[in-house]
Scaffold this motif. Structure first.
Motif, short mmCIF file in Angstrom:
data_model
loop_
_atom_site.label_atom_id
_atom_site.label_comp_id
_atom_site.label_asym_id
_atom_site.label_seq_id
_atom_site.Cartn_x
_atom_site.Cartn_y
_atom_site.Cartn_z
N HIS A 140 0.83 -1.20 0.00
CA HIS A 140 0.00 0.00 0.00
C HIS A 140 0.87 1.26 0.00
CE1 HIS A 140 -3.35 2.68 0.85
NE2 HIS A 140 -2.62 3.22 1.81
N VAL A 173 3.88 -1.89 -9.25
CA VAL A 173 4.11 -2.03 -7.81
C VAL A 173 5.15 -3.11 -7.55
CG1 VAL A 173 3.05 -2.69 -5.61
CG2 VAL A 173 1.84 -1.16 -7.17
N ILE A 206 3.02 6.10 -5.74
CA ILE A 206 2.69 6.26 -7.16
C ILE A 206 1.56 7.27 -7.33
CG2 ILE A 206 1.83 5.08 -9.21
CD1 ILE A 206 3.12 2.51 -8.08
N ASP A 207 0.51 7.13 -6.51
CA ASP A 207 -0.64 8.02 -6.60
C ASP A 207 -0.26 9.46 -6.26
OD1 ASP A 207 -2.29 5.97 -7.38
OD2 ASP A 207 -2.99 5.54 -5.35
N ARG A 208 0.62 9.64 -5.28
CA ARG A 208 1.05 10.99 -4.90
C ARG A 208 1.74 11.68 -6.06
NH1 ARG A 208 4.65 10.70 0.19
NH2 ARG A 208 4.88 12.90 -0.32
N ASN A 209 2.55 10.94 -6.80
CA ASN A 209 3.20 11.53 -7.96
C ASN A 209 2.20 11.92 -9.04
OD1 ASN A 209 6.29 11.56 -8.01
ND2 ASN A 209 5.87 9.60 -7.04
N ARG A 210 1.22 11.04 -9.27
CA ARG A 210 0.24 11.33 -10.32
C ARG A 210 -0.67 12.48 -9.91
NH1 ARG A 210 -1.05 4.98 -11.84
NH2 ARG A 210 0.53 4.81 -13.49
N THR A 211 -1.00 12.56 -8.62
CA THR A 211 -1.85 13.65 -8.14
C THR A 211 -1.16 14.99 -8.28
OG1 THR A 211 -2.89 12.15 -6.55
CG2 THR A 211 -3.16 14.51 -6.16
N ILE A 228 6.40 13.61 -12.33
CA ILE A 228 7.06 12.48 -11.70
C ILE A 228 8.56 12.66 -11.81
CG2 ILE A 228 7.36 9.97 -11.79
CD1 ILE A 228 4.52 9.88 -13.00
N ARG A 272 -0.70 -1.92 -13.36
CA ARG A 272 -0.56 -1.32 -12.04
C ARG A 272 0.15 -2.30 -11.09
NH1 ARG A 272 -1.78 3.51 -9.18
NH2 ARG A 272 -1.67 3.01 -6.97
N SER A 326 2.08 1.82 -3.51
CA SER A 326 0.97 2.26 -4.34
C SER A 326 0.60 3.71 -4.05
CB SER A 326 -0.24 1.34 -4.10
OG SER A 326 -1.28 1.65 -4.99
N ASP A 327 0.66 4.08 -2.77
CA ASP A 327 0.35 5.45 -2.38
C ASP A 327 1.37 6.43 -2.94
OD1 ASP A 327 -1.19 7.39 -0.70
OD2 ASP A 327 0.74 7.58 0.32
#
Length: 415
Positions: free
Chosen positions: A215, A254, A221-226, A231, A250, A218-219
């Motif tokens: 997790h 990971v 990765i999401d922080r970079n995309r947000t 990136i 995905r 994965s988090d």
């Protein structure tokens, strides 16, 4: 050399068996209680020795020559066995754990980030991360080196892999989880498979740690995309650019990134902590290293360009990797009936080899328990020493980040 057909019972009669196996458990208890002593004693029984884990057979390679054969024939001796079974539970299928048939594609995806021209930039990040942790050190204060080395390693991994940083709480939680996972993986390797599946408290904790680590990746990765797609991590960028868009992409992403987080945090931290341990025990060696770094680096911050002039530092790290290899036992599995060390081995047989055992053979490294960086002076080396030294593995499956790991360790020590 392959043989056309071979029964498992024939192999058992030909390969010598280590004494001390218990009914149902085999050598599991010895491996859990004192694995290094057991491993160091195996060469007395042969170049290839049979162990039992639960009710299954495991073949242990005891010589540099057989280990070299094992590592340089990945088609016959593929990634598998209990170590990689446990690694895949966390990291899935990636450049370190994938079968031979998939390895070239995985390697092509990650290799560009380890190009020599990228190292100077990485060096600046490493020194910055080291300074963040070392800035809290004070003269005459006792520190616990290993957690601080983990903090440096995790900070470097976050910056270089993900192009982001951990929040303070996430950093401490991730370090704790990595430490717990590494402890758990070696315990589970030697448990009979049935015990590893029982919902005991230790097994539940292990699964919870696994879930949190995946997790956390994965988090990130999401922080970079947000952040609008900005990136900054070289590995994450490279993987996103090279990976095809599929329903499984995905999970594949990971898998590759969690391996880099684990390897970049725990393995390097272990090497650095053992190095500091040895330096703390030898004031003369510590002073020699200090003098070298003062001469080469001076009052400035260390850079990647300094590394090639830090000859004693390199020998100290090499000797640490010899005496304390981060991965002290690894496994393979045979893909077909074969012959190893003159013994017929069936297809599907798990085989283990131990860098720790190799590195502590007194016929290759006299006084192997003595920490002696000067054994790596050119005039003191002989070819067998280099051949037996396998802290990063060997052959086509040798760690892709070995040069990066040595550079990181050198810069942290210099800092």
């Amino acid at each position: 050399m392959a043989v056309s057909s071979l029964g498992a019972s024939a192999a058992r009669t030909l390969v010598p068996t280590a004494p001390g196996a218990l009914p149902l458990l085999g050598h599991s208890i010895s491996l859990l209680r004192d694995p290094l002593t057991l491993l160091l004693g195996l060469p007395a029984y042969g170049d290839l020795v049979r162990l039992r884990i639960g009710s299954g057979d495991v073949y242990a390679v005891c010589t540099p020559e057989l280990t070299h054969e094992l590592l340089h024939d990945p088609r016959t001796f593929d990634k598998g066995g209990f170590f990689f079974d446990r690694l895949r539970e966390l990291t899935g299928n990636n450049v370190a754990s994938c079968p031979h048939a998939e390895h070239a594609a995985h390697r092509r995806r990650v290799q560009p980030i380890f190009r020599k021209d990228r190292m100077p930039g990485y060096g600046r990040t490493i020194v910055d991360q080291a300074d963040t942790v070392l800035g809290a050190w004070r003269h005459d204060r006792t520190i616990d080196a290993f957690p601080d080395m983990l903090r440096i390693g995790a900070g470097c991994a976050a910056a270089l892999v993900f192009g982001a940083g951990f929040t303070p709480d996430a950093l401490e939680r991730t370090i704790s989880d990595i430490t717990l996972y590494v402890k758990g993986i070696f315990t589970r390797m030697f448990l009979p498979p049935a015990l590893a599946r029982i919902p005991l408290p230790a097994n539940r904790r292990y699964q919870a740690v696994r879930a949190r680590l995946r997790h956390a990746v994965s988090d990130m990765i999401d922080r970079n995309r947000t952040a609008g797609g900005a990136i900054g991590g070289d590995l994450l960028t490279a993987l996103l650019e090279s990976a095809p868009a599929t329903p499984d992409s995905r999970a594949d992403l990971v898998d590759e990134l969690i391996l880099m987080l684990m390897a970049g945090t725990e393995s390097t931290a272990t090497t650095l902590a053992w190095t500091l341990h040895e330096l703390s025990r030898d004031s003369a060696l510590q002073q020699r290293m200090q003098a070298e770094i003062d001469t080469v680096v001076g009052a400035d911050a260390p850079t990647h360009a300094h590394i090639r002039h830090l000859h004693l530092t390199a020998r100290v790290l090499t000797e640490t990797l010899r005496k304390y290899p981060a991965a002290w036992i690894l496994s393979r599995v045979t893909t077909k009936p074969t012959v190893l060390g003159g013994h017929p081995i069936p297809a599907g047989a798990p085989i283990i080899f131990s860098p720790y055992l190799q590195h502590h053979r007194p016929d290759i490294y006299p006084e192997p328990d003595r920490f002696d960086p000067d054994r790596w002076l050119p005039e003191n080396q002989h070819p067998a020493m280099r051949k037996a030294l396998i802290p990063f593995g060997g052959g086509t499956r040798k760690c892709a980040g070995d040069s990066f790991a040595m550079s990181e360790a050198s810069l942290v020590l210099a800092s």
